[in-house]
Motif scaffolding. Sequence first.
Motif, short mmCIF file in Angstrom:
data_model
loop_
_atom_site.label_atom_id
_atom_site.label_comp_id
_atom_site.label_asym_id
_atom_site.label_seq_id
_atom_site.Cartn_x
_atom_site.Cartn_y
_atom_site.Cartn_z
N GLN A 245 0.83 -1.20 0.00
CA GLN A 245 0.00 0.00 0.00
C GLN A 245 0.87 1.26 0.00
OE1 GLN A 245 -2.02 -1.03 3.57
NE2 GLN A 245 -3.47 -2.40 2.55
N ARG B 258 -8.41 -1.84 12.25
CA ARG B 258 -8.27 -2.04 10.80
C ARG B 258 -7.13 -1.14 10.32
NH1 ARG B 258 -11.12 -4.02 6.67
NH2 ARG B 258 -12.93 -4.38 7.99
N GLY C 247 -8.39 1.46 6.36
CA GLY C 247 -8.39 0.47 5.29
C GLY C 247 -7.83 1.07 4.02
N ASP D 190 -9.06 0.72 0.36
CA ASP D 190 -9.84 0.41 -0.83
C ASP D 190 -9.28 1.27 -1.97
OD1 ASP D 190 -12.24 1.35 -2.68
OD2 ASP D 190 -12.71 -0.65 -1.90
N GLN E 159 -6.07 -5.14 0.45
CA GLN E 159 -6.46 -5.07 1.86
C GLN E 159 -6.29 -6.39 2.58
OE1 GLN E 159 -9.45 -2.09 3.19
NE2 GLN E 159 -10.42 -2.64 1.25
#
Length: 137
Positions: free
Chosen positions: A18, A91, A104, A106, A127
């Motif tokens: 990420q 999360r 998160g 997305d 994720q």
Amino acid sequence: MATVDFYEKPGCIGNAKQKRLLQIAGHTVRVHNLLTEPWTADRLRLFFGDRPLTDWFNPTAPAIKQGNLQPEKLTAGEALSLMIQHPILIRRPLLQVGDRYAAGFDLADIDAWISLAPETNLSEDVQTCPQQSTVMD
């Protein structure tokens, strides 16, 4: 380009991917350890916005995977208190750009918010932990 405060679990393969996606898009990524950050309930709550309470939790946290914790049975206050005591429940990643917050990663949401590189496959799942079947985080 944006400066992104990125709260991660150090060593997480998914968080590393990420961060790379953000950097490839030209964003500056300031990395923070989600597990040692001195969270308060008010500050942590900002990251979850109007998401359902169950989406605040890391579904691969051992207590959740083993069925010892059922987020759907908690109040917001109870959830935040547990997350402050046990940050592995949060999360991840948590993201902050200026006065906007997210939990998160997305891809479509991130792209709409701060933009990703044009060649990014927005349907890719970044994720879910790539080692989810063998590693419990």
